[in-house]
Design a protein around this motif. Sequence first.
Motif, PDB file in Angstrom:
ATOM      1  N   SER A 102     -46.391 -15.562  49.569  1.00 34.94           N
ATOM      2  CA  SER A 102     -45.495 -16.243  48.646  1.00 34.94           C
ATOM      3  C   SER A 102     -44.289 -15.381  48.295  1.00 34.94           C
ATOM      4  O   SER A 102     -43.172 -15.879  48.144  1.00 34.94           O
ATOM      5  CB  SER A 102     -46.265 -16.631  47.373  1.00 34.94           C
ATOM      6  OG  SER A 102     -45.443 -17.386  46.507  1.00 34.94           O
ATOM      7  N   PRO A 126     -39.129 -17.837  52.032  1.00 36.41           N
ATOM      8  CA  PRO A 126     -37.803 -18.263  51.587  1.00 36.41           C
ATOM      9  C   PRO A 126     -37.906 -19.597  50.858  1.00 36.41           C
ATOM     10  O   PRO A 126     -38.729 -20.444  51.219  1.00 36.41           O
ATOM     11  CB  PRO A 126     -37.028 -18.408  52.903  1.00 36.41           C
ATOM     12  CG  PRO A 126     -38.063 -18.718  53.923  1.00 36.41           C
ATOM     13  CD  PRO A 126     -39.313 -17.994  53.483  1.00 36.41           C
ATOM     14  N   PRO A 127     -37.110 -19.832  49.833  1.00 33.00           N
ATOM     15  CA  PRO A 127     -37.249 -21.053  49.025  1.00 33.00           C
ATOM     16  C   PRO A 127     -37.126 -22.347  49.821  1.00 33.00           C
ATOM     17  O   PRO A 127     -37.817 -23.326  49.526  1.00 33.00           O
ATOM     18  CB  PRO A 127     -36.123 -20.923  47.999  1.00 33.00           C
ATOM     19  CG  PRO A 127     -35.832 -19.456  47.922  1.00 33.00           C
ATOM     20  CD  PRO A 127     -36.079 -18.930  49.297  1.00 33.00           C
ATOM     21  N   THR A 128     -36.273 -22.354  50.833  1.00 34.75           N
ATOM     22  CA  THR A 128     -36.032 -23.593  51.572  1.00 34.75           C
ATOM     23  C   THR A 128     -36.255 -23.430  53.071  1.00 34.75           C
ATOM     24  O   THR A 128     -35.726 -24.202  53.866  1.00 34.75           O
ATOM     25  CB  THR A 128     -34.593 -24.095  51.328  1.00 34.75           C
ATOM     26  OG1 THR A 128     -33.669 -23.088  51.758  1.00 34.75           O
ATOM     27  CG2 THR A 128     -34.362 -24.400  49.860  1.00 34.75           C
ATOM     28  N   THR A 149     -46.470 -23.840  48.771  1.00 36.94           N
ATOM     29  CA  THR A 149     -45.678 -24.995  48.318  1.00 36.94           C
ATOM     30  C   THR A 149     -45.695 -25.135  46.801  1.00 36.94           C
ATOM     31  O   THR A 149     -44.769 -25.711  46.222  1.00 36.94           O
ATOM     32  CB  THR A 149     -46.187 -26.288  48.972  1.00 36.94           C
ATOM     33  OG1 THR A 149     -47.590 -26.438  48.736  1.00 36.94           O
ATOM     34  CG2 THR A 149     -45.924 -26.269  50.473  1.00 36.94           C
ATOM     35  N   HIS A 197     -45.426 -22.593  44.735  1.00 38.17           N
ATOM     36  CA  HIS A 197     -44.395 -21.673  44.260  1.00 38.17           C
ATOM     37  C   HIS A 197     -43.022 -21.962  44.863  1.00 38.17           C
ATOM     38  O   HIS A 197     -42.006 -21.577  44.280  1.00 38.17           O
ATOM     39  CB  HIS A 197     -44.801 -20.233  44.573  1.00 38.17           C
ATOM     40  CG  HIS A 197     -45.962 -19.748  43.764  1.00 38.17           C
ATOM     41  ND1 HIS A 197     -45.886 -19.487  42.414  1.00 38.17           N
ATOM     42  CD2 HIS A 197     -47.255 -19.495  44.111  1.00 38.17           C
ATOM     43  CE1 HIS A 197     -47.058 -19.085  41.962  1.00 38.17           C
ATOM     44  NE2 HIS A 197     -47.910 -19.077  42.968  1.00 38.17           N
ATOM     45  N   HIS A 198     -43.008 -22.628  46.018  1.00 35.55           N
ATOM     46  CA  HIS A 198     -41.740 -22.930  46.698  1.00 35.55           C
ATOM     47  C   HIS A 198     -41.747 -24.404  47.126  1.00 35.55           C
ATOM     48  O   HIS A 198     -41.932 -24.719  48.306  1.00 35.55           O
ATOM     49  CB  HIS A 198     -41.567 -22.027  47.927  1.00 35.55           C
ATOM     50  CG  HIS A 198     -41.681 -20.569  47.626  1.00 35.55           C
ATOM     51  ND1 HIS A 198     -40.673 -19.840  47.021  1.00 35.55           N
ATOM     52  CD2 HIS A 198     -42.698 -19.680  47.820  1.00 35.55           C
ATOM     53  CE1 HIS A 198     -41.050 -18.576  46.879  1.00 35.55           C
ATOM     54  NE2 HIS A 198     -42.269 -18.458  47.357  1.00 35.55           N
ATOM     55  N   LEU A 223     -39.966 -25.695  50.278  1.00 38.31           N
ATOM     56  CA  LEU A 223     -40.353 -25.131  51.574  1.00 38.31           C
ATOM     57  C   LEU A 223     -40.860 -26.237  52.503  1.00 38.31           C
ATOM     58  O   LEU A 223     -41.606 -27.118  52.083  1.00 38.31           O
ATOM     59  CB  LEU A 223     -41.451 -24.107  51.350  1.00 38.31           C
ATOM     60  CG  LEU A 223     -41.817 -23.142  52.482  1.00 38.31           C
ATOM     61  CD1 LEU A 223     -40.682 -22.168  52.739  1.00 38.31           C
ATOM     62  CD2 LEU A 223     -43.083 -22.374  52.108  1.00 38.31           C
TER      63      LEU A 223
END
Length: 260
Positions: free
Chosen positions: A91, A95-97, A115, A117-118, A121
């Motif tokens: 995590s 990368p965020p995206t 997913t 935490h982001h 993603l």
Amino acid sequence: MVLPHPDTDQDFALVQRLRRAGCVFAEDEAALITATARTPHERDLMADRRCAGLPLQHVLGWAEFCGLRLRVDPGVFVPRPRSRYLAHQASALAPPTGVAVDLCCGTGALGAVLTHHHPALTLHASDIDPASLDCARHNLPGAHIHQGDLFDALPHHLAHRVDLLVANVPYVPSDHIALLPPEAREHEQHRALDGGDDGLDLVRRVSARAPHWLAPGGHLLVEVSGAQVSAARQAFTDAGLTCRVRHCPEQEATVIIGTR
């Protein structure tokens, strides 16, 4: 999670029954069974299954992992507490995206943490086992789910586009399987546990093919035992990955991180 203490004769009877069956944390398990069962009859059936030796998570139908409640069906590999360290390491690097892959996903526990935490993603998850993928579909809404052997399951368009590849593959040496607790060796699939002669067969297979799938600067993360670090590092280096090791003594967890 705060568990209620037994406060009825039935609760105490269940605790005593679980203790006689050898459950070390009988009071906590009794509370979880009581909280999960929808009827007294279902509670009794769940107690029967637990006393017969089934893993608690298979009895409950769920497991807690990194604060998430995940579906776990009978026979499916139960997410281990030590793998929380792998989830946290992954995590932190996600990368965020970007694009992430949970290879050998089992219940999808690692992907679920990523997913959570982001949420932006793009997650792909794969496993060879249909029962595991049934759980993963439930635990990973919105993810792309694929069935097949390791990278053979992934769509070709992901080649050189994966920013984060996490693979919690089996790493128990074959001759150590008999030493595992009965809950694991009798109620989880053998292929979810057995890592070959030295436990690193699948680690080598994954690391060898990972560069084809990783984006420049992308990361591969696997979990191994402390005794396997040297051989696992060699496998990553042989594949052309820059390698580093992270270890958490409190959780007795070791993670190998390879970067393309």
